[in-house]
Write a protein that holds these residues in place. Sequence first.
Motif, PDB file in Angstrom:
ATOM      1  N   MET A   1      54.744 -53.779  41.158  1.00 36.11           N
ATOM      2  CA  MET A   1      55.268 -52.639  41.856  1.00 36.11           C
ATOM      3  C   MET A   1      55.123 -52.799  43.368  1.00 36.11           C
ATOM      4  O   MET A   1      56.004 -52.375  44.110  1.00 36.11           O
ATOM      5  CB  MET A   1      54.570 -51.368  41.394  1.00 36.11           C
ATOM      6  CG  MET A   1      55.146 -50.800  40.124  1.00 36.11           C
ATOM      7  SD  MET A   1      54.517 -49.164  39.794  1.00 36.11           S
ATOM      8  CE  MET A   1      53.512 -49.516  38.390  1.00 36.11           C
ATOM      9  N   ALA A   2      54.007 -53.381  43.810  1.00 40.83           N
ATOM     10  CA  ALA A   2      53.805 -53.580  45.248  1.00 40.83           C
ATOM     11  C   ALA A   2      54.914 -54.472  45.804  1.00 40.83           C
ATOM     12  O   ALA A   2      55.472 -54.185  46.867  1.00 40.83           O
ATOM     13  CB  ALA A   2      52.431 -54.190  45.523  1.00 40.83           C
ATOM     14  N   TRP A   3      55.257 -55.527  45.089  1.00 40.70           N
ATOM     15  CA  TRP A   3      56.336 -56.409  45.524  1.00 40.70           C
ATOM     16  C   TRP A   3      57.656 -55.644  45.553  1.00 40.70           C
ATOM     17  O   TRP A   3      58.450 -55.783  46.483  1.00 40.70           O
ATOM     18  CB  TRP A   3      56.428 -57.616  44.590  1.00 40.70           C
ATOM     19  CG  TRP A   3      57.544 -58.545  44.943  1.00 40.70           C
ATOM     20  CD1 TRP A   3      57.504 -59.559  45.852  1.00 40.70           C
ATOM     21  CD2 TRP A   3      58.869 -58.541  44.406  1.00 40.70           C
ATOM     22  NE1 TRP A   3      58.723 -60.182  45.913  1.00 40.70           N
ATOM     23  CE2 TRP A   3      59.587 -59.574  45.028  1.00 40.70           C
ATOM     24  CE3 TRP A   3      59.518 -57.763  43.459  1.00 40.70           C
ATOM     25  CZ2 TRP A   3      60.909 -59.860  44.734  1.00 40.70           C
ATOM     26  CZ3 TRP A   3      60.843 -58.039  43.167  1.00 40.70           C
ATOM     27  CH2 TRP A   3      61.513 -59.073  43.803  1.00 40.70           C
ATOM     28  N   GLY A   4      57.900 -54.824  44.547  1.00 38.96           N
ATOM     29  CA  GLY A   4      59.131 -54.051  44.483  1.00 38.96           C
ATOM     30  C   GLY A   4      59.274 -53.085  45.641  1.00 38.96           C
ATOM     31  O   GLY A   4      60.363 -52.923  46.204  1.00 38.96           O
ATOM     32  N   ILE A   5      58.180 -52.437  46.025  1.00 40.26           N
ATOM     33  CA  ILE A   5      58.224 -51.526  47.175  1.00 40.26           C
ATOM     34  C   ILE A   5      58.470 -52.320  48.454  1.00 40.26           C
ATOM     35  O   ILE A   5      59.307 -51.957  49.275  1.00 40.26           O
ATOM     36  CB  ILE A   5      56.910 -50.726  47.284  1.00 40.26           C
ATOM     37  CG1 ILE A   5      56.773 -49.771  46.100  1.00 40.26           C
ATOM     38  CG2 ILE A   5      56.858 -49.950  48.597  1.00 40.26           C
ATOM     39  CD1 ILE A   5      55.403 -49.116  45.987  1.00 40.26           C
ATOM     40  N   ARG A   6      57.742 -53.418  48.600  1.00 43.02           N
ATOM     41  CA  ARG A   6      57.845 -54.225  49.821  1.00 43.02           C
ATOM     42  C   ARG A   6      59.233 -54.809  50.008  1.00 43.02           C
ATOM     43  O   ARG A   6      59.739 -54.909  51.120  1.00 43.02           O
ATOM     44  CB  ARG A   6      56.791 -55.340  49.787  1.00 43.02           C
ATOM     45  CG  ARG A   6      56.704 -56.163  51.054  1.00 43.02           C
ATOM     46  CD  ARG A   6      55.507 -57.098  51.028  1.00 43.02           C
ATOM     47  NE  ARG A   6      55.412 -57.946  49.871  1.00 43.02           N
ATOM     48  CZ  ARG A   6      56.044 -59.102  49.723  1.00 43.02           C
ATOM     49  NH1 ARG A   6      56.839 -59.549  50.669  1.00 43.02           N
ATOM     50  NH2 ARG A   6      55.884 -59.817  48.633  1.00 43.02           N
ATOM     51  N   THR A   7      59.904 -55.174  48.934  1.00 41.20           N
ATOM     52  CA  THR A   7      61.228 -55.776  49.036  1.00 41.20           C
ATOM     53  C   THR A   7      62.347 -54.743  48.987  1.00 41.20           C
ATOM     54  O   THR A   7      63.518 -55.109  49.109  1.00 41.20           O
ATOM     55  CB  THR A   7      61.451 -56.809  47.910  1.00 41.20           C
ATOM     56  OG1 THR A   7      61.283 -56.165  46.645  1.00 41.20           O
ATOM     57  CG2 THR A   7      60.491 -57.977  48.054  1.00 41.20           C
ATOM     58  N   GLY A   8      62.003 -53.472  48.813  1.00 35.98           N
ATOM     59  CA  GLY A   8      63.007 -52.413  48.825  1.00 35.98           C
ATOM     60  C   GLY A   8      63.657 -52.137  47.490  1.00 35.98           C
ATOM     61  O   GLY A   8      64.579 -51.317  47.404  1.00 35.98           O
TER      62      GLY A   8
END
Length: 127
Positions: free
Chosen positions: A1-8
Amino acid sequence: MAWGIRTGILPAEEYLSAVVAGWDAMAAACHPDGKIGYIQGTGSRPEDGAPITYDTDPDFEDFGVGCWLWGAAEVHALAIYLEQQSGLDEIEASDVTAGKYFDLMGREVRYPVSGNIYICNHRLIRY
């Protein structure tokens, strides 16, 4: 999820609280000596690695620790990204504003440390 937020890919408004809760659980699994608890051991079935507790020493090939480190790295990258997006005010110790200071996990800090990042009066600051 952190990656998903960071990449938009994922909206932070909806998923950031889950990332924070996940990080709290990951941090709570760390022993003072660096060992990580709640890591499932290897086996052909989940019960092969049971029981899974804070103090269990699993029989594994470091897969679980690698996954933990990867997750921690993504949370760290997200924290840096959010810091860059929010704008960071630098303040001198002589310019300390009145108000409560909170760390990036939302915990109140009674004695801020020079060089650290805090939230104060709804602003992100480097003390």
